[in-house]
Design a protein around this motif. Sequence first.
Motif, short mmCIF file in Angstrom:
data_model
loop_
_atom_site.label_atom_id
_atom_site.label_comp_id
_atom_site.label_asym_id
_atom_site.label_seq_id
_atom_site.Cartn_x
_atom_site.Cartn_y
_atom_site.Cartn_z
N PRO B 78 18.44 64.10 34.86
CA PRO B 78 19.26 63.07 34.22
C PRO B 78 20.69 63.05 34.75
O PRO B 78 21.32 64.10 34.91
CB PRO B 78 19.24 63.47 32.73
CG PRO B 78 17.95 64.19 32.57
CD PRO B 78 17.72 64.91 33.87
N THR B 79 21.15 61.85 35.03
CA THR B 79 22.48 61.63 35.59
C THR B 79 23.00 60.39 34.88
O THR B 79 22.57 59.29 35.17
CB THR B 79 22.38 61.39 37.11
OG1 THR B 79 21.80 62.56 37.71
CG2 THR B 79 23.73 61.11 37.74
N GLN B 80 23.88 60.59 33.90
CA GLN B 80 24.21 59.48 32.99
C GLN B 80 25.66 59.08 33.02
O GLN B 80 26.05 58.10 32.40
CB GLN B 80 23.81 59.88 31.57
CG GLN B 80 22.36 60.38 31.50
CD GLN B 80 21.97 60.98 30.15
OE1 GLN B 80 21.02 60.55 29.53
NE2 GLN B 80 22.74 61.95 29.69
N SER B 81 26.47 59.86 33.71
CA SER B 81 27.90 59.59 33.79
C SER B 81 28.52 59.36 32.41
O SER B 81 29.43 58.55 32.27
CB SER B 81 28.18 58.41 34.73
OG SER B 81 29.48 58.53 35.27
N ARG B 84 25.91 55.44 27.69
CA ARG B 84 24.65 54.94 27.12
C ARG B 84 23.91 54.05 28.11
O ARG B 84 22.69 53.96 28.08
CB ARG B 84 24.94 54.08 25.88
CG ARG B 84 25.34 54.82 24.67
CD ARG B 84 24.16 55.30 23.85
NE ARG B 84 24.66 56.20 22.81
CZ ARG B 84 24.16 57.41 22.57
NH1 ARG B 84 23.12 57.85 23.25
NH2 ARG B 84 24.68 58.17 21.65
N ILE B 85 24.68 53.39 28.95
CA ILE B 85 24.02 52.41 29.82
C ILE B 85 23.13 53.11 30.85
O ILE B 85 22.24 52.50 31.44
CB ILE B 85 25.07 51.47 30.48
CG1 ILE B 85 24.45 50.08 30.70
CG2 ILE B 85 25.60 52.03 31.80
CD1 ILE B 85 25.46 48.97 30.86
N LEU B 86 23.36 54.41 31.05
CA LEU B 86 22.53 55.19 31.98
C LEU B 86 21.73 56.26 31.24
O LEU B 86 21.27 57.22 31.86
CB LEU B 86 23.40 55.84 33.06
CG LEU B 86 23.80 54.92 34.21
CD1 LEU B 86 24.73 55.64 35.19
CD2 LEU B 86 22.57 54.40 34.96
N GLU B 87 21.55 56.08 29.96
CA GLU B 87 20.85 57.11 29.18
C GLU B 87 19.45 57.32 29.75
O GLU B 87 18.67 56.38 29.93
CB GLU B 87 20.76 56.69 27.71
CG GLU B 87 20.34 57.83 26.83
CD GLU B 87 20.58 57.54 25.36
OE1 GLU B 87 21.03 56.44 25.01
OE2 GLU B 87 20.29 58.44 24.55
N ALA B 127 29.75 59.21 25.71
CA ALA B 127 28.83 58.54 24.77
C ALA B 127 27.97 59.55 24.01
O ALA B 127 27.33 59.20 23.03
CB ALA B 127 27.94 57.56 25.53
N PHE B 128 27.95 60.79 24.48
CA PHE B 128 27.05 61.78 23.88
C PHE B 128 27.85 62.84 23.11
O PHE B 128 27.45 63.99 23.02
CB PHE B 128 26.16 62.40 24.95
CG PHE B 128 25.48 61.34 25.78
CD1 PHE B 128 24.40 60.62 25.26
CD2 PHE B 128 25.94 61.00 27.05
CE1 PHE B 128 23.78 59.61 26.00
CE2 PHE B 128 25.32 60.00 27.80
CZ PHE B 128 24.25 59.30 27.27
N GLY B 129 28.99 62.42 22.59
CA GLY B 129 29.79 63.29 21.74
C GLY B 129 30.86 64.01 22.51
O GLY B 129 30.74 64.24 23.72
#
Lengths: 481, 480
Positions: B78-81, B84-87, B127-129
């Motif tokens: 996973p690479t989400q930067s 949420r848009i790359l969750e 986006a993940f806290g």
Amino acid sequence: MSGAAVEYEPVIGLEIHVQLRTRTKMFCGCELSFGDEPNVHTCPRCLGLPGTLPVVNAQAVHYGIMIGLALGCEIAPRSQFHRKNYFYPDLPKGYQISQYDVPICGPGKLGEVRIHRVHLEEDAAKLVHVGESGRIHGADRSVVDFNRGGTPLAEIVTEPDLHSADEAREWLNLLRTTLRAIGVSDVNMEEGSLRCDANVSVRPLGSDQLGTKTELKNMNSFRFLAQGVKAEIERQTALLRAGEQVQQETLHFDPASGRLTPLRSKEQAHDYRYFPEPDLVPLVVTEAMLERARAELPELPADRAARLERDLGLSGERARELAFRPELGDFYEAALAAGGPQLDAVALANWIPPLVERIGSDADPAGSRVSPSALAALVALVSSRAVSQTAARDVLTLMVQSGDQPATIVEREGLGAIGGDDSGLAQVVAAAIAADPDAAEKVRDGNMKAVGPLVGYVMRETKGRADGGEITRLIREQLGL
Amino acid sequence: MSDALLNLTAAAAAAAIRAGELDPAELFELYRERAAADSLNAFSWLCDGAPDAGFDRSTPLAGVPLGVKDLFCTAGIPTQSGSRILEGYRPPYTATVVERLYAAGATLLGKTHQDEFAMGSSNENCAFGPVLNPWDRTRVPGGSSGGSAAAVAAGLVPWALGTDTGGSIRQPASFCGIVGLKPTYGSCSRYGMIAFASSLDQAGPLTRDVSDSALLFSHMVGQDANDSTSLAFPEPVRMPARRELSGVRLGVPEELLSADSGIDQGVRESFEQTLSLARGLGAVVSPCRLPHAPHALSAYYIVAPAEASANLARFDGVRYGLRVPGNGDLESMYSATRAAGFGPEVKRRIMLGTYALSSGYYDAYYGTALRVRTRIAQDFQRAFEQFDFIVTPTAPGTAFELGAKSSDPLAMYLNDFCTVPMSLAGIPAISIPAGLSEGLPVGFQLAGPAFSENRLLDAAFALEQAIGFDGSPARAGGRA
């Protein structure tokens, strides 16, 4: 007081997109393709995946320089890529990498038309609208094929130097011929490797102001280009004559109906927010790169046409016919060399169209059964009057079929010219005069047009083997003229 | 035993493994367990065990575990930067810098949280806290590489990769009491780093000490055919060894330290103490001028958002990541997807950047910002004719409390006051811990000319030895 007498002059500029015939795409290593399964020629880069960066295709730059040199353009020692920003599903990064204020090629000229600029960019992917209409309106859904996305393009922009639909078509043909001759593109309008938009305006004849222009898109053949431009000139002229104004807009040409329909105004309200592409360094063209491009440029079609006209005495039309299809020009010049200095260059050139007619108009004569030296030999036979013009056409037909030498065919088919004192031609001429005394009388009275029926009689009797000039000479002799 | 292991720097651990004195699997498992128990929210993804391929003791990095900022693409991981848009997005390829570190023997332990698309100075834009600061869990770790900084400071990983666009390595290093190096622009490939601002983004190490930064950096540098803006590093990267600073000329830019520059008293005192130590090592400290540096922040907040507005256009719901259908037409899908997928700071910067590039405004904003950028680079060039390094506090303050600045973007942006000028000039800068102020770490920044990393690391090393900062995980709160 309205200007019923005012004449209007169309002013046309073209914007041509040329897909370059490189092995790989503009900014990644995917191979170019046409007609393959969708989305097989893709990679993280041309799909615009996060984190990817463009790398400029050196061959595309080389082709860009060749185009610039062929169009007499100034080549920028240092040019810049920009990002052109807009959202569309065929544009995976949300911007197209293009050139903006500093393109690779500056002003130039081809034929009578000035080139404004040439720049390099990447093509968009292809949207396929699934549904009955095949168009976006009424489609069930739309899917994207990224095979084409990232194909290198050169965009060539002319100055508004064209003044009729036919001129536009003719000039585009010269451009296409030139690009094909230098080998940078397939230049196939149907397949989209050559695409042409036109900016059209009209103005009162003699005015030096430009009228409001419209941009015509989607004219994907030479015929459609001429058709679209002609229709738009008529539409604008009618508007102005009616005292109305032309709206600046983009018009879409529909090949099915031949009609132009405006794109929705929303689609035209783009602010592309160009800015220098920070992922690429400026494009530097070195002297060595220029040298390499110059060395690879063949003689350009316009130059070849000029040379054939100037050095060999061909008509301008014939010279262009040969030069603008390099395979014809090559065959012609090979035949000329094979025929030696005695061969009549103009007569030889006049035998190329009959050859093309017999092998198929799109065929390359180099692939036919007729060799350049055989064609040269046929022309020599005609020049020495050993074969008449008419009979030589039949000989050529047989050469195309059999690949035999013309002399062999003449011998085998008995197609040698009838002429000279002991050939019996004088008797046939006498018979012609006897058969049509009215015509003979008119000729005797000085009406040389009446000689036609007499010549025709002799031709029929000799199955075309007699030489027209010799027949006329004998008629005059026997009628005491 | 595990404390002794934990206290090994990455370089020391690699040396011990190569010497056969340390089992790389044991080291890896120690860190994996600590990272799995992470209560700082430092990790966005953690490996579930030692790598199948095992560890290669003969490599320079000998299997020492590595933390990698979320925005580096890692194949299949996973690479989400931080967005949420790359969750759940798993890229099909790995970033060049990460590949190079793998090749040198680094082992990926986990990916670390960050501000969304690296936009932020507190990690609260993740986006993940938010990530918590191990020194004080009510405080931010800095940003945007806050997950990497917190994880290194807390001893959840020996070292980590970050990226710096306007201070995103140096400021969290400062807040977490560790070392962070922002290299010369172009010295490390950007291929596979999810872009924020392409002309500024640069990968760099976040480490416990200067030697670790030099070691990690030495395996990151080099030209990459995949990144046209990358350059060959002109010399081998050396391990720093200098113990004094005799004759080294340090310039203190008046413009960045003026009374109205917003620098806390505690930070000023720490900075002055470090300058005294430098003088004690033989350095010559004098004021210098960077006349355009005060405008750096304004220029940065035009250039970076402008580039970001284009870089983030690809997140459109068409090919990967989040898609929100909207009303069923294309335009509403675009806006619904981007409205749901991007956080407020990202949206703010996209709007700023879009505006700055708009027809009619381009020259006034973007054009002016580029001219200011050129002036700032020239200021540094001139300064480096008289000085070996420019020194400043890394950030105007120490780690602030969670939420303290999140409602005031401008106050947040001021965190980068001293780091942004170097970013705009493309020059290398390093932040080292200089001490504590009210129990929180304070960073000291040194900046040098392009490609001066060897000298910069040497000077930072000499100062580091003199400062003697104890940033051990136990002290930084990693045992809590």
